[in-house]
Scaffold this active site. Structure first.
Site, PDB file in Angstrom:
ATOM      1  N   ASN A  76     -10.194  -5.673  -6.064  1.00 49.37           N
ATOM      2  CA  ASN A  76     -11.340  -5.530  -5.819  1.00 49.37           C
ATOM      3  C   ASN A  76     -12.088  -4.571  -6.669  1.00 49.37           C
ATOM      4  O   ASN A  76     -13.449  -3.983  -6.418  1.00 49.37           O
ATOM      5  CB  ASN A  76     -11.703  -5.197  -4.317  1.00 49.37           C
ATOM      6  CG  ASN A  76     -11.019  -4.084  -3.857  1.00 49.37           C
ATOM      7  OD1 ASN A  76     -10.362  -3.395  -4.630  1.00 49.37           O
ATOM      8  ND2 ASN A  76     -11.604  -3.512  -2.821  1.00 49.37           N
ATOM      9  N   GLU A 131      17.136   5.596   3.987  1.00 47.15           N
ATOM     10  CA  GLU A 131      17.228   6.442   2.856  1.00 47.15           C
ATOM     11  C   GLU A 131      18.070   7.545   2.972  1.00 47.15           C
ATOM     12  O   GLU A 131      17.922   8.246   4.103  1.00 47.15           O
ATOM     13  CB  GLU A 131      15.761   6.821   2.550  1.00 47.15           C
ATOM     14  CG  GLU A 131      15.703   7.532   1.461  1.00 47.15           C
ATOM     15  CD  GLU A 131      14.293   8.358   1.282  1.00 47.15           C
ATOM     16  OE1 GLU A 131      13.926   8.813   0.018  1.00 47.15           O
ATOM     17  OE2 GLU A 131      13.652   8.945   2.266  1.00 47.15           O
ATOM     18  N   ASP A 169     -11.738  -1.183  -7.022  1.00 48.97           N
ATOM     19  CA  ASP A 169     -11.969   0.121  -6.908  1.00 48.97           C
ATOM     20  C   ASP A 169     -11.025   1.226  -7.410  1.00 48.97           C
ATOM     21  O   ASP A 169     -11.061   2.424  -7.069  1.00 48.97           O
ATOM     22  CB  ASP A 169     -11.966   0.126  -5.361  1.00 48.97           C
ATOM     23  CG  ASP A 169     -10.771  -0.103  -4.729  1.00 48.97           C
ATOM     24  OD1 ASP A 169      -9.693  -0.478  -5.488  1.00 48.97           O
ATOM     25  OD2 ASP A 169     -10.606   0.195  -3.373  1.00 48.97           O
ATOM     26  N   ASP A 202      -3.858  -3.185  -4.039  1.00 49.98           N
ATOM     27  CA  ASP A 202      -4.189  -3.471  -2.570  1.00 49.98           C
ATOM     28  C   ASP A 202      -3.442  -4.920  -2.357  1.00 49.98           C
ATOM     29  O   ASP A 202      -3.026  -5.373  -3.155  1.00 49.98           O
ATOM     30  CB  ASP A 202      -5.558  -3.960  -2.212  1.00 49.98           C
ATOM     31  CG  ASP A 202      -6.362  -4.611  -3.522  1.00 49.98           C
ATOM     32  OD1 ASP A 202      -5.948  -5.555  -3.755  1.00 49.98           O
ATOM     33  OD2 ASP A 202      -7.470  -4.071  -4.360  1.00 49.98           O
ATOM     34  N   ASP A 245      12.648   5.384   6.109  1.00 46.60           N
ATOM     35  CA  ASP A 245      12.356   6.718   5.124  1.00 46.60           C
ATOM     36  C   ASP A 245      13.012   7.950   6.014  1.00 46.60           C
ATOM     37  O   ASP A 245      12.944   8.205   7.160  1.00 46.60           O
ATOM     38  CB  ASP A 245      10.787   6.919   5.381  1.00 46.60           C
ATOM     39  CG  ASP A 245      10.428   7.896   4.487  1.00 46.60           C
ATOM     40  OD1 ASP A 245      10.314   7.780   3.160  1.00 46.60           O
ATOM     41  OD2 ASP A 245       9.919   9.027   4.895  1.00 46.60           O
ATOM     42  N   HIS A 259      10.050   4.835  -6.386  1.00 45.63           N
ATOM     43  CA  HIS A 259       8.529   5.662  -6.467  1.00 45.63           C
ATOM     44  C   HIS A 259       8.967   7.223  -6.609  1.00 45.63           C
ATOM     45  O   HIS A 259       7.938   7.908  -6.459  1.00 45.63           O
ATOM     46  CB  HIS A 259       7.723   5.205  -5.313  1.00 45.63           C
ATOM     47  CG  HIS A 259       8.498   5.459  -3.968  1.00 45.63           C
ATOM     48  ND1 HIS A 259       9.448   4.994  -3.487  1.00 45.63           N
ATOM     49  CD2 HIS A 259       7.841   6.568  -3.043  1.00 45.63           C
ATOM     50  CE1 HIS A 259       9.822   5.395  -2.381  1.00 45.63           C
ATOM     51  NE2 HIS A 259       8.887   6.553  -1.986  1.00 45.63           N
ATOM     52  N   ASP A 260      10.219   7.604  -6.267  1.00 41.63           N
ATOM     53  CA  ASP A 260      10.548   9.049  -6.369  1.00 41.63           C
ATOM     54  C   ASP A 260      11.149   9.793  -7.386  1.00 41.63           C
ATOM     55  O   ASP A 260      11.205  10.976  -7.571  1.00 41.63           O
ATOM     56  CB  ASP A 260      11.218   9.414  -4.965  1.00 41.63           C
ATOM     57  CG  ASP A 260      10.503   9.284  -3.489  1.00 41.63           C
ATOM     58  OD1 ASP A 260       9.284   9.403  -3.395  1.00 41.63           O
ATOM     59  OD2 ASP A 260      11.585   9.132  -2.665  1.00 41.63           O
ATOM     60  N   ASP A 315      -4.830  -4.064  -8.461  1.00 44.75           N
ATOM     61  CA  ASP A 315      -6.237  -3.774  -7.798  1.00 44.75           C
ATOM     62  C   ASP A 315      -6.931  -5.307  -7.872  1.00 44.75           C
ATOM     63  O   ASP A 315      -7.523  -5.741  -9.087  1.00 44.75           O
ATOM     64  CB  ASP A 315      -6.861  -2.868  -8.521  1.00 44.75           C
ATOM     65  CG  ASP A 315      -8.202  -2.546  -7.755  1.00 44.75           C
ATOM     66  OD1 ASP A 315      -8.453  -3.078  -6.873  1.00 44.75           O
ATOM     67  OD2 ASP A 315      -9.165  -1.810  -8.772  1.00 44.75           O
ATOM     68  N   ASP A 375       8.378  -0.449   4.930  1.00 43.80           N
ATOM     69  CA  ASP A 375       8.686   0.908   5.022  1.00 43.80           C
ATOM     70  C   ASP A 375       8.528   1.408   6.427  1.00 43.80           C
ATOM     71  O   ASP A 375       7.315   1.125   6.951  1.00 43.80           O
ATOM     72  CB  ASP A 375       8.075   1.865   4.281  1.00 43.80           C
ATOM     73  CG  ASP A 375       8.633   2.773   3.428  1.00 43.80           C
ATOM     74  OD1 ASP A 375       9.379   3.689   3.977  1.00 43.80           O
ATOM     75  OD2 ASP A 375       8.861   2.725   2.253  1.00 43.80           O
TER      76      ASP A 375
END
Ligand code: TEU
Ligand code: CA
Length: 555
Positions: free
Chosen positions: A24, A257, A26, A30, A203, A327-328, A22, A99
């Site tokens: 900035n 995938e 928040d 990003d 995907d 990520h899954d 990150d 992706d």
């Protein structure tokens, strides 16, 4: 356009942007955050990035629900930031694969807003609408289930029909039987190619073609209907068409995938002369410690090896992808490795995977041995799947402990905790409270600590990547497995010309005796790489230490 097939020489790194860095304050990763880490990526020796979705999205499924395919999500920055990022990557010799999520869009995409507005809207046929069953037409058109739980159909008041969504109800399936949809997909691929992108990770691409009449499936709660749309009737036709209309016009790579794809499907999906996809991710090996991907069972090495070996032996004109994490899936520590042996184990897995044939993928955090969160409970769940499954369980309370137990082992959340950069607050990921829980072990497991330790997993990955890049034996060598029945050792060779690499890996926390295979005896040997010793005696009968990996070159 002649394809150089650069991906055969590549080492990939997957970035899940929300959790990477990150810039900035928040609490959300990003693009400027990614830019700030490009030198780090370069230093890893990776040569390509797969970036999980960064397009405009209401984030029902963290960007896998896209509301504008041609622009960047506000949380992540702007198209100018993206251009700066890809420039920075290319300057460092790193390719960018984006992706491509086109089995479905977001329900907030303009196409869907139009589509749902009336029966005769020109976009109506961009999605899959059907009348309901039963007297008042309020029963779903068929019994297909959403992969995220519940029915795959959502009733829409405005026009009194149902639309299909194989994922969440905010992810309506696009109708690929409509040539206009196929044209839109080719156009948007070309749009990104013109901006410099090097390829796409596609995907759930295997779901795009649904069987005519949408017949009922054989019942099961999460994947009902599969047999009517996995590699459906027009799958190959549509992918070949897209390859011709876009992918083949650029020196690109596409990797699909392949949920529930088996080795028997490999040739039809990726053989070069078919001009479809360049590679696929199989998930068969993820079943070595689970059934139906979600129900945990004990990890079985023999099962894992059998699957890996079958994929190593796919025909010459096909290509493999090598990955353990994404990520899954929850992290491989502690799934395959006892956490006390985190360092040895992570290095061993890296060797076992990266000496095989195919393109390796490292998922963010894997290079420092990030782990699952201990005591991960209902108050922590942020992923749509974890939340849905838990909510279903709440309707049948006896299920709650079982579901929590399964999520502790398998929840997708484990892979999505913020990247651990340092021992500073929020793991150095952000100055603010991150969007999801940081793994409390960041004080020990982090990049800064790994940088300082010459013996770290991170530095081992660097060595491994550098060794692999440009190595012809690893790229093209013949694969042969030894001792397939051993539940402790994974042993194989890679041979090209008169060079053989012998890879010996111990998948247990005990010392295991290794017998030199007969046909390899009597050759001269030298140590190439190991996670215990810098030099090890000649290859031969020996004791292999807990989670040891050792590679010899034999001549
Ligand atoms: O995943 C497809 C998919 O079906 C699974 O990996 C899914 O996460 C799992 O079965 C749930 O138990 C892809 C993306 O990788 C995933 O992140 C998205 O959520 C999904 O498609 C929808 O776009
Ligand atoms: Ca941010």
């Amino acid at each position: 356009m002649i394809k150089t097939r650069w991906y055969k020489d590549a080492v990939f790194y997957q970035i899940y942007p929300r959790s990477f860095c990150d810039s900035n304050g928040d609490g959300i990763g990003d693009i400027q955050g990614i830019i700030s880490k490009l030198d780090y990526l370069k230093s890893l020796g990776i040569t390509a990035v797969w970036l999980s979705p960064c397009y405009k999205s209401p984030n029902d499924d963290n960007g896998y629900d896209i509301s504008d395919y041609r622009d960047i999500m506000d949380d992540f920055g702007t198209l100018d930031d993206w251009k700066e990022m890809i420039d920075g990557m290319h300057k460092r010799g790193i390719k960018l694969v984006m992706d491509l999520v086109v089995n479905h869009s977001s329900d907030e995409h303009e196409w869907f807003k139009q589509s749902r507005s009336s029966l005769d809207n020109p976009y109506r046929d961009y999605y899959i609408w059907r009348k309901g069953r039963g007297k008042n037409g309020k029963k779903p058109p068929n019994n297909w289930s959403s992969r995220f739980g519940g029915s795959a159909w959502q009733y829409d008041e405005k026009t009194g029909e149902f639309y299909l969504h194989l994922f969440s109800k905010k992810q309506p399936d696009l109708n690929w039987d409509n040539p206009k949809v196929r044209k839109e997909v080719a156009d948007l691929c070309n749009y990104w190619f013109e901006l410099g992108v090097d390829g796409f990770r596609c995907d759930v691409i295997i779901y795009i073609s649904k069987e005519e009449g949408l017949p009922n499936g054989k019942w099961n709660p999460f994947t009902c209907g599969d047999e009517h749309f996995v590699l459906g009737p027009n799958y190959h036709k549509y992918i070949h068409e897209l390859n011709k209309a876009s992918w083949s016009k650029y020196d690109s790579m596409t990797v699909g995938e392949g949920q529930c794809i088996t080795v028997d499907d490999a040739e039809s999906m990726v053989a070069e002369d078919r001009e479809e996809l360049d590679a696929i991710f199989t998930f068969e090996h993820q079943e070595a410690d689970a059934v139906m991907t979600v129900v945990p069972v004990k990890f079985k090495l023999t099962r894992f090896k059998k699957i890996m070996t079958s994929w190593q032996n796919i025909p010459e004109n096909c290509w493999n992808s090598l990955f353990l994490e994404n990520h899954d899936y929850s992290r491989v520590i502690p799934r395959y490795i006892k956490p006390e042996f985190r360092k040895e184990g992570a290095k061993m897995l890296a060797v076992a995977m990266n000496f095989m044939k195919g393109t390796p993928y490292i998922y963010q955090g894997q290079e420092i041995g990030m782990t699952n969160i201990e005591n991960y409970g209902p108050k922590d769940y942020v992923d749509i799947v974890s939340k849905n499954v838990y909510n279903i369980a709440k309707k049948f309370p006896p299920l709650i402990p079982v579901v929590n137990w399964a999520l502790q082992k398998r929840a997708r959340d484990h892979a999505r905790t913020p990247m651990q950069w340092s021992a500073e607050e929020n793991a150095g990921f952000s100055d603010a409270q991150p969007w999801m829980k940081v793994n409390p072990n960041y004080t020990e497991i982090n990049v800064a600590a790994a940088e300082k330790d010459p013996d770290s997993i991170l530095n081992f990955y660097r060595k491994l990547n550098n060794f692999r890049l440009g190595n012809k034996v690893i790229k093209d060598g013949n694969y042969r497995e030894y001792y397939p029945e051993s539940n402790k050792l994974f042993v194989y060779t890679r041979t090209l010309g008169d060079t053989t690499y012998l890879v010996v890996t111990n998948w247990t926390s005990k010392v295991v005796a290794f017998d030199m295979p007969k046909d390899l005896q009597g050759k001269t040997s030298k140590l190439v790489l190991g996670n215990y010793f810098d030099s090890k005696p000649e290859a031969g009968d020996c004791n292999v230490m807990p989670y040891e990996a050792v590679v010899w070159e034999l001549k």
